[in-house]
Scaffold this active site. Structure first.
Site, PDB file in Angstrom:
ATOM      1  N   THR A 150      62.538  68.487  47.068  1.00  0.00           N
ATOM      2  CA  THR A 150      61.846  69.778  47.152  1.00  0.00           C
ATOM      3  C   THR A 150      61.950  70.347  48.552  1.00  0.00           C
ATOM      4  O   THR A 150      61.803  69.609  49.527  1.00  0.00           O
ATOM      5  CB  THR A 150      60.340  69.561  46.880  1.00  0.00           C
ATOM      6  OG1 THR A 150      60.208  68.982  45.614  1.00  0.00           O
ATOM      7  CG2 THR A 150      59.548  70.850  46.982  1.00  0.00           C
ATOM      8  N   ARG A 178      58.818  69.396  31.918  1.00  0.00           N
ATOM      9  CA  ARG A 178      58.224  68.476  32.910  1.00  0.00           C
ATOM     10  C   ARG A 178      57.914  69.254  34.195  1.00  0.00           C
ATOM     11  O   ARG A 178      58.718  70.046  34.679  1.00  0.00           O
ATOM     12  CB  ARG A 178      59.214  67.335  33.209  1.00  0.00           C
ATOM     13  CG  ARG A 178      58.726  66.319  34.248  1.00  0.00           C
ATOM     14  CD  ARG A 178      59.251  66.637  35.632  1.00  0.00           C
ATOM     15  NE  ARG A 178      58.894  65.623  36.616  1.00  0.00           N
ATOM     16  CZ  ARG A 178      59.018  65.802  37.930  1.00  0.00           C
ATOM     17  NH1 ARG A 178      59.484  66.936  38.418  1.00  0.00           N
ATOM     18  NH2 ARG A 178      58.677  64.854  38.768  1.00  0.00           N
ATOM     19  N   GLY A 180      56.440  68.708  38.233  1.00  0.00           N
ATOM     20  CA  GLY A 180      56.104  67.732  39.265  1.00  0.00           C
ATOM     21  C   GLY A 180      54.966  68.220  40.151  1.00  0.00           C
ATOM     22  O   GLY A 180      54.162  69.069  39.759  1.00  0.00           O
ATOM     23  N   ASP A 181      54.918  67.688  41.355  1.00  0.00           N
ATOM     24  CA  ASP A 181      53.824  68.007  42.277  1.00  0.00           C
ATOM     25  C   ASP A 181      53.985  69.366  42.964  1.00  0.00           C
ATOM     26  O   ASP A 181      53.001  69.927  43.469  1.00  0.00           O
ATOM     27  CB  ASP A 181      53.754  66.941  43.385  1.00  0.00           C
ATOM     28  CG  ASP A 181      55.059  66.900  44.173  1.00  0.00           C
ATOM     29  OD1 ASP A 181      56.118  66.645  43.548  1.00  0.00           O
ATOM     30  OD2 ASP A 181      55.037  67.152  45.393  1.00  0.00           O
TER      31      ASP A 181
HETATM   32  N1  GLY Z   1      58.663  66.447  44.135  1.00  0.00           N
HETATM   33  C1  GLY Z   1      59.303  67.242  43.165  1.00  0.00           C
HETATM   34  C2  GLY Z   1      59.196  66.769  41.797  1.00  0.00           C
HETATM   35  O1  GLY Z   1      58.887  65.614  41.544  1.00  0.00           O
HETATM   36  O2  GLY Z   1      59.425  67.565  40.910  1.00  0.00           O
END
Ligand code: GLY
Length: 318
Positions: A150, A178, A180-181
């Protein structure tokens, strides 16, 4: 004092552009948006914007977030397809009092209505990576998921306003939908102009277990320097995940406080990041872990040349 800090070498050109804006008195939000757009538009980065690697259905689903450290406004998009600059959509959403985090078709409908530029984000190069991976998965017994670089940036402007932004295509070969963070406040990013800002990169599923970005801002608010706060949070959560689950995913974080002091910590070898401040020209650093401490060294010219060479070299179908 003004400054920017960002995850990975890929942010260098972006923060260089952001620095020019900050130097000329532009706000932290403009610097973040322009800097992240630079990364989203560069076709050779495989984990952000155009050229980002697709999900298992060969679709590029993108996540992005923007947070204003004065108002604590947050805007996010997740699993959005076919828009050129997700960071700009996230920034636009951040001024909404409700409906400020939109996903998938809802995010696309909003972006279309607001006139954001559409683009097919699947590059030919990303398609080759996908096809090569499918072939490899048929031959080898390996986990399909990888790549989670990222781009996350923190900026501080001359008026002491701070902003943080993130943008990513997430895990290569992730399931459709999906997330993510990176678009999740407190996990992938957090900023409070009275204290400082933080952003994370690594395995989203594990970063979200720790709310790591909020924790680092909280520690800085208690008086820890950005480096101490980053070291504490990464070593605490790395140890906690290992003791409870036997392993911890990749975790790297960058932080800047509202004086322009910065810190970085990681649990992986070879993490790179980019920094610029009023007192320091744009630079790339590499972090080494020595005796459980993160030590940062300026990247050599050889490393920087090799980085660009390997990113842009011709890619063959296997
Ligand atoms: N850190 C980015 C993700 O896991 O999507």
């Amino acid at each position: 004092m003004w400054g920017m800090i960002a995850t990975w070498r890929m942010a260098l050109e972006g923060i260089t552009k952001g620095a020019e804006l900050l130097e000329n008195g532009k706000c932290a939000g403009d610097a973040i948006e322009e800097a992240i757009k630079e990364v989203e538009d560069f076709p050779y980065y495989k984990s952000v914007g155009y050229g980002g690697l697709p999900n298992e259905e060969m679709e590029v689903e993108l996540d992005a977030a923007y947070m204003d450290g004065d108002t604590l406004d947050v805007g996010c998009v997740a699993a959005i397809k076919d828009f050129k600059n997700p960071i700009s959509i996230a920034r636009r959403l951040s001024i909404e009092k409700v409906n400020s985090m939109l996903v998938g078709a809802g995010a696309e409908k909003f972006a279309h209505k607001e006139g954001f530029e559409r683009k097919n984000m699947l590059s030919d190069r990303a398609k080759i990576h996908y096809e090569n991976k499918i072939k490899k998965l048929k031959k080898e017994d390996i986990v399909p998921y990888d790549g989670h670089d990222t781009v996350g940036m923190v900026s501080l402007d001359k008026n002491r306003k701070m902003v943080v932004g993130t943008s990513t295509s997430g895990l290569f070969m992730k399931k459709k939908g999906r997330v993510g963070d990176s678009p999740i406040a407190g996990s992938g990013f957090y900023v409070d102009s009275e204290i400082g800002g933080v952003t994370a990169t690594g395995l989203g599923e594990d970063l979200m277990k720790c709310c790591i970005s909020y924790e680092v801002v909280r520690l800085m608010g208690e008086g820890f320097s950005p480096q101490e706060a980053c070291d504490r949070a990464v070593s605490k959560f790395d140890a906690k995940l290992k003791s409870r689950r036997n392993k911890a995913g990749d975790m790297s974080i960058v932080a800047m406080n509202n004086k322009g002091e910065w810190g970085v910590a990681t649990n992986i070898e070879g993490f790179s990041f980019a920094v610029v401040t009023e007192n320091e020209p744009p630079k790339v650093y590499l972090t080494k872990i020595i005796n459980n401490k993160c030590v940062h060294e300026v990247a050599s010219k050889e490393w920087l040349d090799d980085y660009m060479k390997t990113r842009t070299m011709p890619l063959e179908r296997k």
